[in-house]
Design a protein around this motif. Structure first.
Motif, PDB file in Angstrom:
ATOM      1  N   SER A 143       0.831  -1.205   0.000  1.00  9.48           N
ATOM      2  CA  SER A 143       0.000   0.000   0.000  1.00  9.48           C
ATOM      3  C   SER A 143       0.865   1.253   0.000  1.00  9.48           C
ATOM      4  O   SER A 143       2.043   1.225   0.387  1.00  9.48           O
ATOM      5  CB  SER A 143      -0.914   0.016   1.230  1.00  9.48           C
ATOM      6  OG  SER A 143      -0.144   0.177   2.419  1.00  9.48           O
TER       7      SER A 143
ATOM      8  N   VAL B 219      -5.887   3.638   1.359  1.00  6.15           N
ATOM      9  CA  VAL B 219      -6.549   2.959   0.242  1.00  6.15           C
ATOM     10  C   VAL B 219      -6.704   3.915  -0.940  1.00  6.15           C
ATOM     11  O   VAL B 219      -6.364   3.581  -2.082  1.00  6.15           O
ATOM     12  CB  VAL B 219      -7.922   2.396   0.682  1.00  6.15           C
ATOM     13  CG1 VAL B 219      -8.623   1.744  -0.514  1.00  6.15           C
ATOM     14  CG2 VAL B 219      -7.745   1.388   1.799  1.00  6.15           C
TER      15      VAL B 219
ATOM     16  N   ALA C 130      -7.908  -5.219  -0.226  1.00  2.28           N
ATOM     17  CA  ALA C 130      -8.727  -4.205   0.447  1.00  2.28           C
ATOM     18  C   ALA C 130     -10.169  -4.220  -0.023  1.00  2.28           C
ATOM     19  O   ALA C 130     -11.026  -3.573   0.589  1.00  2.28           O
ATOM     20  CB  ALA C 130      -8.123  -2.819   0.216  1.00  2.28           C
TER      21      ALA C 130
END
Length: 769
Positions: A328, A340, A380
């Motif tokens: 990420s 995100v 995610a």
């Protein structure tokens, strides 16, 4: 010394210095030049070094009469601002017309120049003294607390300039010079002493050298006869590595041959405000890779790839280094935690750069980064739902302070969907068909979940489904920002676009964040305007959405409104001309933001290229399909990037849209294709011209001014067959798409023809088929 005063460019927005409430700014690469309304430079800041490279600088003018030195009173300058220069003009001592111009040095040289031009319009000669004060260490005359420059300098007087190396490792270098040579340079580390000397207009004997936080003063004595004009130039140059290179740059400027560099992309159109705002946007965008906010950097990546591929490539390299172990990108407000939206926007920016490049070797080398980000987004979005950490601000509205959307947010879900769709394209380029299939599948499943779970009965996007499972259906501009991220359902997107056109959302510059009809949450100023102000980046996301939906008239109108804000209205609203303000308080008549909003600048460029130019991205690269309707009758986008340099001219008429495109890697349906193009010298004020050639040669001309223009278009012969001719037919393009002979031109090294253009009109001429 005897050069005449140059006329100011015909179209730059003018203001009185007394009316400006904020400093003005110029941007070049990763530097920002901050100039106060009275003309003094506050600082030259470097985003890459995180400091000021030069501090305060200003010239003072004095009249010397019978041995008495009289300082000019503070002038209320007429200020004209463009993306390239700031100009201050006025009259001093009742007879001296003064024009000062401050601008960045061209090419790779870091630094700026100030030109001071004076003309004696009075009945008698004037003895003029000019004293310059410089704070190269940015340590003595500091306006902004906390800003720092240099610990100390070793300065050496070389008569025409002062050479300085920094007390640091490595010892970066500075040069302060003047053209013509001053009577003397004086140096001091005493702030009060420097200000006293400026007040008196008298300098002691020259200083040979000095160390420390040195201030430099220069003095010129000029005799300006009746009707005579004289000119001085002050130059400040910085080099991160070598004093010799800084000195070489100054010697080149002394000889009148400043450092050269590529011009970069340019944009012109039938609305001069839009063209000027595009120029400001491009200067802000060039240094976007150095933004301190990780999400903002990622938001700018697509526009940077289209405009400054070197910036996009640097973003790719920096992205590799920034990734966390789980693949990420760090959250912009807490780098220790995963972001995100940051990951999705970063992946989309990297992937679009790779798709534009169409370089399989580059795609394969970057693929591990693309795949890491994509796999994180896959994890995610398990069960095709993206649930966000409620302890961190998510989505774009992060300035509210509290009460921001939490849980499942359509904007974040659609950003993830868009990123995975782009990753699928890169997987195809890298010959990873299995990854391409699953990334595409997850992207489409996320879109389907948005349609099922996050729409209300009218087809409008919900604000979020919060952590308690409650659907919050408040109508906000977030609906447009979410749909801007990725297309998911055209009827719903149309509903969103039309809802934001209604009166309770409308402002002079685009939709506000929350409508006035929302009596629970609406506040025009609370939470940095994110509960009722007009945020520029959100308004431009709405413009891009409208273009995509075929509402190009609404999209172009929003672009024009924002350009008017940037070019004309920002100063009236207590801002700075040329800045994209973060947000506007429509009722309070005030703009807000400490610096230009680079995300808004990036979306402005996206609106012009994706919207007005009809740019689309596919696995095969860039395609163009310009919309037939727009409030802009013509546009020219020159030297933008789509794997290689590309230039586009679009003209609109009642019969449809007509496009001319140069760029070997770009394609378009119904577009006249050429191998190369070059922007020509402006035929007249407000008129732009571009020559397309190979095969044949076509010259497109557009009038961006508000008046009728008779232009003489000068161009070099580029078509291969012209070298065999003494003269060639000149053909004009009509709205029906055919060519008709209107005359002939001699084939010379510099060819020309005359063109008469009404306001906003465009024409195309052919000299070789």
């Amino acid at each position: 010394m005897g050069a005449a005063l140059e006329a100011l460019p015909a179209r730059q927005q003018g203001f009185r210095s007394s009316a400006l409430r904020k400093p003005l700014s110029l941007w070049a690469r990763d530097c920002r030049l901050v100039v106060d309304p009275e003309g003094s430079v506050r600082s030259l800041d470097s985003y890459s070094e995180g400091r000021a490279l030069f501090g305060f600088e200003r010239p003072w003018l004095y009249k010397v009469q019978a041995g008495v030195v009289v300082q000019a009173q503070r002038a209320d300058w007429s200020v004209r601002a463009s993306s390239k220069a700031l100009q201050f003009s006025g009259r001093l001592f009742d007879s001296l017309d003064v024009v000062q111009s401050v601008h960045f040095l061209q090419g790779p040289t870091v630094g700026y120049a100030r030109t001071v031009k004076v003309r004696n319009s009075g009945p008698a000669g004037v003895k003029l003294r000019v004293v310059g004060l410089f704070d190269p260490a940015a340590a003595q005359l500091v306006e902004t607390p906390g800003r720092w420059g240099s610990i100390g300098l070793n300065a050496f007087n070389r008569d025409s300039h002062v050479a300085m190396d920094e007390v640091a490792d490595p010892p970066s270098a500075r040069v302060i010079g003047t053209i013509a040579q001053p009577a003397r340079f004086y140096m001091t580390t005493d702030r009060s002493r420097a200000l006293d000397l400026v007040a008196s207009g008298e300098l002691p004997e020259a200083t040979a050298g000095m160390s420390g936080q040195v201030m430099v003063l220069s003095v010129h004595d000029l005799d300006v006869l009746v009707g005579e004009a004289k000119e001085l130039t002050f130059v400040c140059i910085y080099n991160r590595a070598r004093l010799e290179d800084a000195l070489s740059d100054f010697r080149g400027i002394q000889k009148g041959a400043g450092p050269s560099g590529q011009a970069g992309p340019t944009f012109a159109c039938s609305d001069r405000n839009v063209a000027d705002a595009a120029a400001w946007a491009l200067t802000a965008l060039e240094g976007s890779g150095r933004s301190s906010d990780a999400l903002d950097r990622a938001e700018c990546a697509t526009a940077a790839a289209l405009s400054f591929p070197a910036t996009a490539k640097a973003f790719l390299e920096r992205g590799k280094e920034a990734l966390r172990r789980d693949g990420s990108a760090p959250h912009s407000t807490d780098p220790l935690r995963q972001g995100v939206l940051e990951s999705a926007v970063m992946l989309q920016g990297i992937a679009r750069y790779l798709v534009l490049a169409q370089d399989r070797k580059l795609s394969r080398s970057a693929y591990p980064t693309v795949r890491k980000l994509a796999l994180f987004l896959m994890s995610a979005s398990k069960d095709c739902v993206v649930r966000n950490d409620p302890s961190l601000p998510q989505g774009w509205r992060r300035r509210i302070g509290r009460g921001y959307p939490t849980g499942e947010i359509p904007e974040v879900t659609l950003a993830v969907s868009a990123a995975l769709a782009e990753a699928s394209r890169v997987s195809g380029l890298a010959s990873r068909s299995e990854d391409a299939g699953r990334f595409r599948e997850r992207s489409e499943m996320l879109q389907e979940e948005v349609r099922k779970r996050l729409l209300d009965d009218r087809g409008l996007l919900a604000l979020c489904v919060d952590t308690a499972g409650r659907t919050r259906a408040e109508e906000t501009v977030d609906m447009a920002v979410a749909a801007y991220r990725h297309s998911f359902h055209q009827p719903s997107e149309q509903a969103v676009a039309h809802r934001l056109m209604e009166a309770d959302f409308e402002t002079a510059y685009g939709p506000r964040c929350v409508p006035k009809s929302n009596q629970v949450y609406f506040s025009r100023s609370y939470g940095n305007g994110q509960l009722g102000g007009c945020w520029t980046r959100a308004a431009l996301a709405y413009a891009v959405l409208c273009y995509r939906l075929g509402l190009s008239g609404i999209g172009s109108l929003t672009v024009q409104r924002v350009s008017r804000l940037v070019v004309e209205d920002a100063a009236r609203l207590k801002g700075s001309p040329g800045e994209f303000p973060q947000w506007v308080d429509p009722e309070g008549q005030e703009v807000h933001g400490d610096d230009t909003d680079r995300v808004a600048a990036a979306r402005f460029i996206e609106g012009l290229l994706f919207g007005e130019g009809g740019l689309g991205l596919s696995s095969g690269g860039a395609t163009f399909s310009p919309p037939a309707s727009s409030s802009l009758s013509w546009i020219m986008a020159a030297d933008f990037w789509a794997g290689e340099s590309m230039t586009l001219f679009v003209g609109r008429s009642p019969d449809g849209v007509h496009a001319f495109l140069a760029g070997p890697r770009a394609s378009g349906k119904g577009v006249a294709r050429f191998g190369k193009a070059e922007v020509l010298e402006q035929p007249a004020a407000g008129v732009s011209a571009v020559s397309f050639y190979d095969p044949g040669q076509v010259v497109c001309v557009g009038n961006g001014s508000s008046s009728q223009v008779a232009a003489k278009v000068v161009f070099p012969p580029r078509a291969r067959d012209l070298s065999k001719k003494l003269a060639t037919a000149l053909e004009a393009y009509d709205a029906g798409g055919s060519w008709a002979k209107v005359g002939s031109v001699k084939v010379l090294p510099s060819m020309s023809f005359d063109a008469s253009l009404r306001p906003g009109e465009w024409k195309a001429f052919r000299v070789s088929a």
